[in-house]
Design a protein around this motif. Structure first.
Motif, PDB file in Angstrom:
ATOM      1  N   TRP A 191       0.860  -1.185   0.000  1.00  0.00           N
ATOM      2  CA  TRP A 191       0.000   0.000   0.000  1.00  0.00           C
ATOM      3  C   TRP A 191       0.895   1.233   0.000  1.00  0.00           C
ATOM      4  CZ3 TRP A 191      -5.139   0.192  -0.696  1.00  0.00           C
ATOM      5  CH2 TRP A 191      -5.890  -0.956  -0.463  1.00  0.00           C
ATOM      6  N   PHE A 192       0.516   2.186  -0.820  1.00  0.00           N
ATOM      7  CA  PHE A 192       1.218   3.458  -0.921  1.00  0.00           C
ATOM      8  C   PHE A 192       0.171   4.566  -0.862  1.00  0.00           C
ATOM      9  CE2 PHE A 192       5.398   1.859  -2.168  1.00  0.00           C
ATOM     10  CZ  PHE A 192       5.073   0.567  -2.530  1.00  0.00           C
ATOM     11  N   ARG A 193       0.624   5.798  -0.647  1.00  0.00           N
ATOM     12  CA  ARG A 193      -0.322   6.910  -0.638  1.00  0.00           C
ATOM     13  C   ARG A 193       0.328   8.155  -1.199  1.00  0.00           C
ATOM     14  NH1 ARG A 193      -0.771   7.940   5.937  1.00  0.00           N
ATOM     15  NH2 ARG A 193       1.297   8.892   6.228  1.00  0.00           N
ATOM     16  N   GLN A 194      -0.524   9.039  -1.700  1.00  0.00           N
ATOM     17  CA  GLN A 194      -0.049  10.301  -2.247  1.00  0.00           C
ATOM     18  C   GLN A 194      -0.965  11.421  -1.781  1.00  0.00           C
ATOM     19  OE1 GLN A 194       0.428  10.491  -6.520  1.00  0.00           O
ATOM     20  NE2 GLN A 194       1.909  12.146  -6.315  1.00  0.00           N
ATOM     21  N   ALA A 195      -0.396  12.315  -1.004  1.00  0.00           N
ATOM     22  CA  ALA A 195      -1.132  13.483  -0.534  1.00  0.00           C
ATOM     23  C   ALA A 195      -1.009  14.606  -1.563  1.00  0.00           C
ATOM     24  CB  ALA A 195      -0.583  13.930   0.817  1.00  0.00           C
ATOM     25  N   PRO A 196      -1.932  15.543  -1.550  1.00  0.00           N
ATOM     26  CA  PRO A 196      -1.862  16.652  -2.521  1.00  0.00           C
ATOM     27  C   PRO A 196      -0.535  17.390  -2.428  1.00  0.00           C
ATOM     28  CG  PRO A 196      -3.973  16.641  -1.405  1.00  0.00           C
ATOM     29  CD  PRO A 196      -3.136  15.612  -0.707  1.00  0.00           C
ATOM     30  N   GLY A 197       0.098  17.578  -3.568  1.00  0.00           N
ATOM     31  CA  GLY A 197       1.341  18.319  -3.616  1.00  0.00           C
ATOM     32  C   GLY A 197       2.563  17.559  -3.146  1.00  0.00           C
ATOM     33  N   LYS A 198       2.382  16.274  -2.844  1.00  0.00           N
ATOM     34  CA  LYS A 198       3.507  15.474  -2.354  1.00  0.00           C
ATOM     35  C   LYS A 198       3.739  14.265  -3.248  1.00  0.00           C
ATOM     36  CE  LYS A 198       3.076  16.757   2.512  1.00  0.00           C
ATOM     37  NZ  LYS A 198       3.001  16.257   3.913  1.00  0.00           N
ATOM     38  N   GLU A 199       4.908  13.682  -3.113  1.00  0.00           N
ATOM     39  CA  GLU A 199       5.215  12.483  -3.874  1.00  0.00           C
ATOM     40  C   GLU A 199       4.529  11.273  -3.223  1.00  0.00           C
ATOM     41  OE1 GLU A 199       9.594  13.703  -5.669  1.00  0.00           O
ATOM     42  OE2 GLU A 199       9.399  12.012  -4.296  1.00  0.00           O
ATOM     43  N   ARG A 200       4.308  10.269  -4.045  1.00  0.00           N
ATOM     44  CA  ARG A 200       3.743   9.036  -3.520  1.00  0.00           C
ATOM     45  C   ARG A 200       4.740   8.397  -2.560  1.00  0.00           C
ATOM     46  NH1 ARG A 200       1.662   5.183  -8.069  1.00  0.00           N
ATOM     47  NH2 ARG A 200       3.917   4.952  -8.386  1.00  0.00           N
ATOM     48  N   GLU A 201       4.227   7.875  -1.433  1.00  0.00           N
ATOM     49  CA  GLU A 201       5.102   7.308  -0.423  1.00  0.00           C
ATOM     50  C   GLU A 201       4.633   5.924   0.003  1.00  0.00           C
ATOM     51  OE1 GLU A 201       5.081   9.757   3.089  1.00  0.00           O
ATOM     52  OE2 GLU A 201       2.979   9.356   3.519  1.00  0.00           O
ATOM     53  N   PHE A 202       5.563   5.163   0.499  1.00  0.00           N
ATOM     54  CA  PHE A 202       5.302   3.815   1.001  1.00  0.00           C
ATOM     55  C   PHE A 202       4.501   3.878   2.297  1.00  0.00           C
ATOM     56  CE2 PHE A 202       5.963  -0.465   2.289  1.00  0.00           C
ATOM     57  CZ  PHE A 202       6.380  -0.446   3.613  1.00  0.00           C
ATOM     58  N   VAL A 203       3.556   2.935   2.437  1.00  0.00           N
ATOM     59  CA  VAL A 203       2.772   2.834   3.664  1.00  0.00           C
ATOM     60  C   VAL A 203       3.016   1.491   4.349  1.00  0.00           C
ATOM     61  CG1 VAL A 203       0.446   2.757   4.644  1.00  0.00           C
ATOM     62  CG2 VAL A 203       0.977   4.389   2.821  1.00  0.00           C
ATOM     63  N   ALA A 204       2.793   0.390   3.613  1.00  0.00           N
ATOM     64  CA  ALA A 204       2.917  -0.937   4.208  1.00  0.00           C
ATOM     65  C   ALA A 204       3.098  -1.977   3.111  1.00  0.00           C
ATOM     66  CB  ALA A 204       1.690  -1.280   5.048  1.00  0.00           C
ATOM     67  N   THR A 205       3.719  -3.104   3.479  1.00  0.00           N
ATOM     68  CA  THR A 205       3.927  -4.183   2.529  1.00  0.00           C
ATOM     69  C   THR A 205       3.781  -5.514   3.252  1.00  0.00           C
ATOM     70  OG1 THR A 205       5.497  -5.136   0.939  1.00  0.00           O
ATOM     71  CG2 THR A 205       6.425  -4.096   2.894  1.00  0.00           C
ATOM     72  N   ILE A 206       3.387  -6.531   2.505  1.00  0.00           N
ATOM     73  CA  ILE A 206       3.182  -7.857   3.077  1.00  0.00           C
ATOM     74  C   ILE A 206       3.698  -8.896   2.089  1.00  0.00           C
ATOM     75  CG2 ILE A 206       0.810  -7.996   2.168  1.00  0.00           C
ATOM     76  CD1 ILE A 206       0.075  -9.522   4.771  1.00  0.00           C
ATOM     77  N   GLY A 207       4.394  -9.892   2.596  1.00  0.00           N
ATOM     78  CA  GLY A 207       4.900 -10.952   1.746  1.00  0.00           C
ATOM     79  C   GLY A 207       3.787 -11.857   1.237  1.00  0.00           C
ATOM     80  N   SER A 208       4.154 -12.733   0.318  1.00  0.00           N
ATOM     81  CA  SER A 208       3.148 -13.555  -0.339  1.00  0.00           C
ATOM     82  C   SER A 208       2.384 -14.457   0.625  1.00  0.00           C
ATOM     83  CB  SER A 208       3.791 -14.410  -1.430  1.00  0.00           C
ATOM     84  OG  SER A 208       4.769 -15.268  -0.866  1.00  0.00           O
ATOM     85  N   SER A 209       3.046 -14.948   1.660  1.00  0.00           N
ATOM     86  CA  SER A 209       2.395 -15.836   2.613  1.00  0.00           C
ATOM     87  C   SER A 209       1.631 -15.086   3.687  1.00  0.00           C
ATOM     88  CB  SER A 209       3.428 -16.735   3.291  1.00  0.00           C
ATOM     89  OG  SER A 209       4.273 -15.960   4.128  1.00  0.00           O
ATOM     90  N   GLY A 210       1.913 -13.804   3.816  1.00  0.00           N
ATOM     91  CA  GLY A 210       1.310 -13.015   4.877  1.00  0.00           C
ATOM     92  C   GLY A 210       2.109 -13.007   6.160  1.00  0.00           C
ATOM     93  N   ARG A 211       3.193 -13.753   6.171  1.00  0.00           N
ATOM     94  CA  ARG A 211       3.969 -13.890   7.402  1.00  0.00           C
ATOM     95  C   ARG A 211       4.774 -12.634   7.721  1.00  0.00           C
ATOM     96  NH1 ARG A 211       8.544 -18.592   8.474  1.00  0.00           N
ATOM     97  NH2 ARG A 211       9.103 -17.951  10.591  1.00  0.00           N
ATOM     98  N   PHE A 212       5.286 -11.972   6.691  1.00  0.00           N
ATOM     99  CA  PHE A 212       6.165 -10.827   6.906  1.00  0.00           C
ATOM    100  C   PHE A 212       5.476  -9.542   6.470  1.00  0.00           C
ATOM    101  CE2 PHE A 212       9.667 -13.326   8.146  1.00  0.00           C
ATOM    102  CZ  PHE A 212       9.684 -14.451   7.352  1.00  0.00           C
ATOM    103  N   THR A 213       5.538  -8.554   7.357  1.00  0.00           N
ATOM    104  CA  THR A 213       4.959  -7.249   7.061  1.00  0.00           C
ATOM    105  C   THR A 213       5.932  -6.156   7.507  1.00  0.00           C
ATOM    106  OG1 THR A 213       3.826  -7.147   9.206  1.00  0.00           O
ATOM    107  CG2 THR A 213       2.577  -8.056   7.359  1.00  0.00           C
ATOM    108  N   TYR A 214       5.854  -5.017   6.810  1.00  0.00           N
ATOM    109  CA  TYR A 214       6.677  -3.864   7.168  1.00  0.00           C
ATOM    110  C   TYR A 214       5.846  -2.610   6.973  1.00  0.00           C
ATOM    111  CZ  TYR A 214      10.385  -7.301   6.780  1.00  0.00           C
ATOM    112  OH  TYR A 214      11.151  -8.415   6.936  1.00  0.00           O
ATOM    113  N   TYR A 215       6.157  -1.595   7.796  1.00  0.00           N
ATOM    114  CA  TYR A 215       5.361  -0.379   7.792  1.00  0.00           C
ATOM    115  C   TYR A 215       6.248   0.858   7.759  1.00  0.00           C
ATOM    116  CZ  TYR A 215       1.666  -3.518   9.352  1.00  0.00           C
ATOM    117  OH  TYR A 215       0.761  -4.552   9.444  1.00  0.00           O
ATOM    118  N   ALA A 216       5.692   1.921   7.201  1.00  0.00           N
ATOM    119  CA  ALA A 216       6.328   3.218   7.340  1.00  0.00           C
ATOM    120  C   ALA A 216       6.237   3.648   8.801  1.00  0.00           C
ATOM    121  CB  ALA A 216       5.626   4.239   6.447  1.00  0.00           C
ATOM    122  N   GLY A 217       7.229   4.394   9.241  1.00  0.00           N
ATOM    123  CA  GLY A 217       7.255   4.819  10.626  1.00  0.00           C
ATOM    124  C   GLY A 217       6.042   5.641  11.025  1.00  0.00           C
ATOM    125  N   SER A 218       5.506   6.383  10.064  1.00  0.00           N
ATOM    126  CA  SER A 218       4.392   7.281  10.361  1.00  0.00           C
ATOM    127  C   SER A 218       3.083   6.539  10.629  1.00  0.00           C
ATOM    128  CB  SER A 218       4.194   8.251   9.197  1.00  0.00           C
ATOM    129  OG  SER A 218       3.935   7.544   7.995  1.00  0.00           O
TER     130      SER A 218
END
Length: 124
Positions: A36-63
Motif C-alpha cells: 500500500w502506498f499513498r499520495q497526498a496533494p502536492g507530495k510524492e507518492r510514499e510507502f505505507v505498508a507491505t506484506i509478503g506472499s504468505s502473509g507472514r512478513f509485514t513492514y510499515y512506514a514509521g508514520s
C-alpha cells in the motif's frame, strides 16, 4: 491482464478507523507480495505498508506503524489495510500494488501493477 481494484476509502474524523480493500485478478495472487502506498496533494507518492506472499512478513512506514495493519486473504485474492487512529495527515489517495517477487519491500520500482487509488480524507 492484472487488475487491482481498491475500495473502502471515504471521509472520516480524526481518531476514526477505515479498512481499505484491494481485489486482485490476472496473476497468481498468492505468489506475490503486495503493498500500500499513498499520495497526498502536492507530495510524492510514499510507502505505507507491505506484506509478503504468505502473509507472514509485514513492514510499515514509521508514520503509520502501530496504527495501520496490512493483511491478506489469498483465498479471496484480496489485501487489506486496517487504519486506526486516523489523523488529518493521513489524508491522501491510497494505492495498492502487486510486487514482482514474493518478498515484501518498500521500493516502488519493484511493483509491477497499481490500482486506480481510493481517496481517504481525515477531518480534524
Amino acid at each position: 491482464q492484472v487488475q487491482l481494484v481498491e475500495s473502502g476509502g471515504g471521509l472520516v474524523q480524526a481518531g476514526d478507523s477505515l479498512r481499505l480493500s484491494c481485489a486482485a485478478s490476472g496473476r497468481t495472487f498468492s505468489n506475490y507480495a503486495m503493498g500500500w502506498f499513498r499520495q497526498a496533494p502536492g507530495k510524492e507518492r510514499e510507502f505505507v505498508a507491505t506484506i509478503g506472499s504468505s502473509g507472514r512478513f509485514t513492514y510499515y512506514a514509521g508514520s503509520v506503524k502501530g496504527r495501520f495493519t496490512i493483511s491478506r486473504d489469498n483465498a479471496k485474492n484480496t489485501v487489506y489495510l486496517q487504519m486506526n487512529g486516523l489523523k488529518p495527515e493521513d489524508t491522501a489517495v491510497y494505492y495498492c500494488a502487486i510486487k514482482n517477487t514474493r518478498w515484501p519491500g518498500q521500493g516502488q520500482d519493484d511493483y509491477d501493477y497499481w490500482g486506480q487509488g481510493t481517496q481517504v480524507t481525515v477531518s480534524s
